[in-house]
Structures are given as structure tokens and as C-alpha cells.
Enzyme design. Structure first.
Site, short mmCIF file in Angstrom:
data_model
loop_
_atom_site.label_atom_id
_atom_site.label_comp_id
_atom_site.label_asym_id
_atom_site.label_seq_id
_atom_site.Cartn_x
_atom_site.Cartn_y
_atom_site.Cartn_z
N SER A 14 12.77 6.63 -4.39
CA SER A 14 12.79 6.42 -5.83
C SER A 14 11.46 6.71 -6.51
O SER A 14 11.39 6.79 -7.74
CB SER A 14 13.21 4.97 -6.15
N SER A 129 3.37 8.27 8.34
CA SER A 129 2.30 7.40 8.82
C SER A 129 1.16 7.43 7.79
O SER A 129 1.41 7.39 6.59
CB SER A 129 1.83 7.90 10.20
N TYR A 143 -2.13 -2.91 7.05
CA TYR A 143 -1.57 -1.59 6.70
C TYR A 143 -1.92 -0.58 7.78
O TYR A 143 -1.05 0.16 8.27
CB TYR A 143 -2.12 -1.13 5.35
#
Length: 266
Positions: A14, A129, A143
Site C-alpha cells: 500500500s 532485508s 530492526y
């Protein structure tokens, strides 16, 4: 790769890189479906509402594609988000949420698609990645760890499914100018204790992202990888990040970590 017109499924389609990858695959002749929680229409791309952390909603979305098309040739796992902050002050729930979306979201969708690719004995899976997987960024620890997990998962999976004609690869974007920057969940807890280093690190990273590569260019690169006849286990996007990925392999880990620390932990 499979023959005939390719059916592609993109997660996180999106916005940002996912949306641009979907648009690029469409231009390259694929029929494209995108999975996301928000329905933001993109001409020519079919939206399916699902949350990658919800296995049942993922299975329903994949079943809808199979019902319409009978196959899925390409899967691009692009859904993800970022958190930042010091490890010491990051709540366990936030760390788990980071892995639930970035890593286990990739796992959920891949597991739902694999049986159909295996049955057809062909398919391409592209996992998004980050250069943070190899240049481990302080104050974006979870993260970085989630993206490193994706790369390990990608390489292991590639060997497991190769006999079924399925190829798996990971792509490492660097600084990309997308909504990802504004959407990052930031915590500055403990910044006074850490001498302002949390705030400086995150601010510097976000300045780099805002001046980074366009998502359109990144999406086009990922689409090209998705349609290649053969793929390597890992690709970095752009000359700078390809060089960085090479240097991270060549330099001793102590040197690499010192350089990254000087850039993002001063």
C-alpha cells in the site's frame, strides 16, 4: 522461473517500496496482487486486506489469489516497519512486535505460498532485508536484528526448496526516501543517560533517509530481481550499498563495528 504470464503477490504493497515494486511488476507484464492492512488503490493492482502477523488472514488472501489465478509465481515480502531506541530501555513487547512484523510476517506469508509453488515446481521468493542486516546500526538494534534474521532465513530456505524449482533471494535497500521514516516508532528514553547519543543517531539516520534513493527506483530494482532467470542469495540496491556490503564482508568485524559506531553511536 515459471513460464507464461507471471502472477505476483506483494506484501506491504500500500505504500513505499512495496507499492512501487507492485507498480514495476505490473509494467513488466505481471498480474499483481498486494497484501496490506490499508486499501489504497493502485491502478491495475488488486488489493487484498490482510495483516502479515495474522496467519489466518494471510491464508485467506493467498487462497483468494489461487482461486482467481491457480498459481503464484512471485512472492515479494516487503511488509515491515522500524523502531529505534536504546536496547536497555526498549520494552520487550516492542521488540517482539518488531520481529512479529518484519521476520514472522515474512515467515507467515512464505509458508502460505510455498505449498502452491512446490506443487507447480517453480517460483521466486524475494525477501526485503536491509543493509542494516550487515552494517548493524546502534539504537536500531531490533530492526537490524530482524533484517539479519531475514537474511539467514532466506539462505536456509533457498537450499531447502531448490529441488522444487523454487528460488529465494534477499534484497538489501539502504536509505530510501519513503513514509518509512515518519512511521518509525522512536523512543528517546534514557537519552540523557546516554549523553544524547540516541537522538543524534536517529536524527542522522533520518536525514540520510530523506536524501536517499527514490522508492520508484528501489521498486524497479526489486522487480527486476524478481523476474531474473537465476538469482544470487543476496543483492544490495545501488552502488554505494553494494560497496558497503562488500566492505562489511572484507573488513574484520572489529573494524566494521568501529566504523558503524563512529557514524551512528557518537
Amino acid at each position: 522461473m515459471c513460464t507464461d504470464r507471471k502472477i505476483a503477490l506483494i506484501t506491504g504493497g500500500s505504500s513505499g517500496i512495496g507499492r512501487c515494486t507492485a507498480a514495476s511488476l505490473l509494467r513488466m507484464g505481471c498480474r499483481v496482487y498486494e497484501i496490506s492492512r490499508r486499501d489504497i488503490p493502485s491502478q491495475g493492482v488488486t488489493h487484498l486486506t490482510a495483516d502479515v502477523t495474522d496467519g489466518d488472514s494471510v491464508k485467506n488472501a493467498v487462497a483468494a489469489v489461487i482461486k482467481n489465478e491457480g498459481k503464484i509465481d512471485i512472492l515479494v515480502n516487503c511488509a515491515g516497519f522500524g523502531i529505534s531506541g536504546a536496547v536497555e530501555f526498549t520494552a520487550e513487547a516492542e521488540a517482539k512486535k518488531q520481529f512479529d512484523v518484519n521476520f514472522f510476517g515474512t515467515v507467515n506469508v512464505t509458508k502460505a505460498v510455498l505449498p502452491f509453488m512446490r506443487e507447480k515446481r517453480c517460483g521466486r521468493i524475494v525477501n526485503v532485508s536491509s543493509v542494516a542486516a550487515v552494517a548493524h546500526i546502534p539504537f536500531q538494534t531490533y530492526y537490524s536484528a530482524s533484517k539479519a534474521a531475514i537474511e539467514s532465513y532466506t539462505c536456509c530456505l533457498a537450499n531447502e526448496v531448490r529441488p522444487f524449482g523454487i528460488s529465494v533471494t534477499a534484497v538489501q535497500p539502504g536509505d530510501i526516501a519513503t513514509e518509512f521514516t515518519a512511521a518509525r516508532e522512536k523512543s528517546f528514553d534514557g537519552d540523557d543517560i546516554y549523553g544524547g547519543r540516541i537522538g543524534r543517531s536517529v536524527s542522522g539516520m533520518e536525514r540520510d533517509e530523506e536524501k536517499g534513493m527514490s522508492p520508484e527506483k528501489a521498486g524497479e530494482y526489486i522487480a527486476e530481481i524478481a523476474l531474473k532467470r537465476k538469482v544470487k542469495p543476496v543483492y544490495a540496491i545501488g552502488f554505494t550499498y553494494k560497496l558497503l556490503a562488500v566492505l562489511c564482508k572484507v573488513f574484520p568485524s572489529s573494524v566494521r563495528n568501529y566504523i558503524v559506531g563512529m557514524l551512528y553511536a557518537k
